[in-house]
Design an enzyme around this catalytic site. Structure first.
Site, PDB file in Angstrom:
ATOM      1  N   CYS A   1       0.840  -1.233   0.015  1.00  0.00           N
ATOM      2  CA  CYS A   1       0.138   0.172   0.136  1.00  0.00           C
ATOM      3  C   CYS A   1       0.940   1.289  -0.058  1.00  0.00           C
ATOM      4  O   CYS A   1       1.034   1.938   1.081  1.00  0.00           O
ATOM      5  CB  CYS A   1      -0.953  -0.016   1.259  1.00  0.00           C
ATOM      6  SG  CYS A   1      -2.195  -1.455   1.406  1.00  0.00           S
TER       7      CYS A   1
ATOM      8  N   ALA B   1       1.303   4.417  -1.713  1.00  0.00           N
ATOM      9  CA  ALA B   1       1.031   5.876  -1.831  1.00  0.00           C
ATOM     10  C   ALA B   1       0.769   6.476  -0.447  1.00  0.00           C
ATOM     11  O   ALA B   1       0.193   5.784   0.500  1.00  0.00           O
ATOM     12  CB  ALA B   1      -0.002   6.023  -2.637  1.00  0.00           C
TER      13      ALA B   1
ATOM     14  N   GLY C   1       6.343   7.780   1.090  1.00  0.00           N
ATOM     15  CA  GLY C   1       7.471   8.132   2.172  1.00  0.00           C
ATOM     16  C   GLY C   1       8.087   6.849   2.513  1.00  0.00           C
ATOM     17  O   GLY C   1       9.465   6.865   2.702  1.00  0.00           O
TER      18      GLY C   1
ATOM     19  N   ASP D   1      -0.145   0.175  -5.288  1.00  0.00           N
ATOM     20  CA  ASP D   1      -1.365   0.841  -4.783  1.00  0.00           C
ATOM     21  C   ASP D   1      -2.696   0.768  -5.732  1.00  0.00           C
ATOM     22  O   ASP D   1      -2.376   0.724  -6.714  1.00  0.00           O
ATOM     23  CB  ASP D   1      -0.909   2.425  -4.406  1.00  0.00           C
ATOM     24  CG  ASP D   1      -1.893   2.909  -3.240  1.00  0.00           C
ATOM     25  OD1 ASP D   1      -1.467   3.083  -2.151  1.00  0.00           O
ATOM     26  OD2 ASP D   1      -3.035   3.359  -3.586  1.00  0.00           O
TER      27      ASP D   1
ATOM     28  N   CYS E   1      -1.545   3.356  11.644  1.00  0.00           N
ATOM     29  CA  CYS E   1      -1.481   4.554  12.260  1.00  0.00           C
ATOM     30  C   CYS E   1      -2.722   4.704  13.175  1.00  0.00           C
ATOM     31  O   CYS E   1      -3.013   5.863  13.621  1.00  0.00           O
ATOM     32  CB  CYS E   1      -1.403   5.877  11.588  1.00  0.00           C
ATOM     33  SG  CYS E   1      -2.627   6.067  10.377  1.00  0.00           S
TER      34      CYS E   1
END
Length: 177
Positions: free
Chosen positions: A5, A7, A10, A29, A130
């Site tokens: 995943c 995109a 970073g 992605d 996150c």
């Protein structure tokens, strides 16, 4: 390495830099728009070891059967509720519901199961979110391990918002086959 995943790129860029831009990374992605941002970011950094594929991670093995047992390492930074980022995204309180979290838990489980056949024997999967929600983190990992007894949990870490240096909360788990 597969970044399942990828995109906006970073973590993909960080991986490429750690590898001194050698080897091979596949950034996958499902969003062509977001993957174009990834290509732009990595091109700007001059990173050349990354290949790109617009695809749904849950059906990746069907799309790329030659990838069966291909990857030494896989990163799945899964779509999640984002509850670890409430301090800088307070609107999540109103957008997130228990039903949405349950949908995300099902998607995360589906993604984990879908990437497992892509892993080379002896390889590693890093699963990250996150969020601080246990259904998306430790319980998700427990269920995945129960369904896949050939895997070992090498390490898992839950960082709470504001812990240590401050910032967001997040979770990661490392599996070995």
């Amino acid at each position: 390495i597969l970044d399942a995943c990828a995109a906006p790129g970073g973590k993909t860029a960080h991986l490429a830099e750690i590898m001194d831009d050698c080897g091979q990374i596949w950034a996958v992605d499902c969003s062509i728009k977001r993957l174009k941002r990834t290509t732009g970011n990595l091109d700007r950094l001059g990173l050349q070891c990354v290949n790109y594929l617009v695809a749904d991670t849950t059906t990746l093995i069907d799309r790329m059967p030659s990838w069966h047992g291909f990857f030494h390492k896989i990163l799945l930074d899964a779509p999640c509720s984002g509850l670890g980022t409430l301090a800088r995204n307070p609107d999540i309180r109103w957008r997130m519901s228990l039903e949405k979290i349950q949908e995300l838990v099902l998607l995360q489980a589906k993604m984990l199961e879908a990437i497992l056949p892509l892993l080379k024997p002896g390889g590693r999967i890093v699963y990250s979110t996150c969020t601080i929600h246990p259904e998306e983190n430790s319980k998700q990992v427990d269920n995945f391990l129960f369904s896949n007894p050939r895997l070992r949990l090498k390490k898992q870490t839950q960082i709470w918002p504001g812990e240590g240096q401050g910032g967001d909360g997040f979770y990661s788990a490392i599996f070995e086959s």
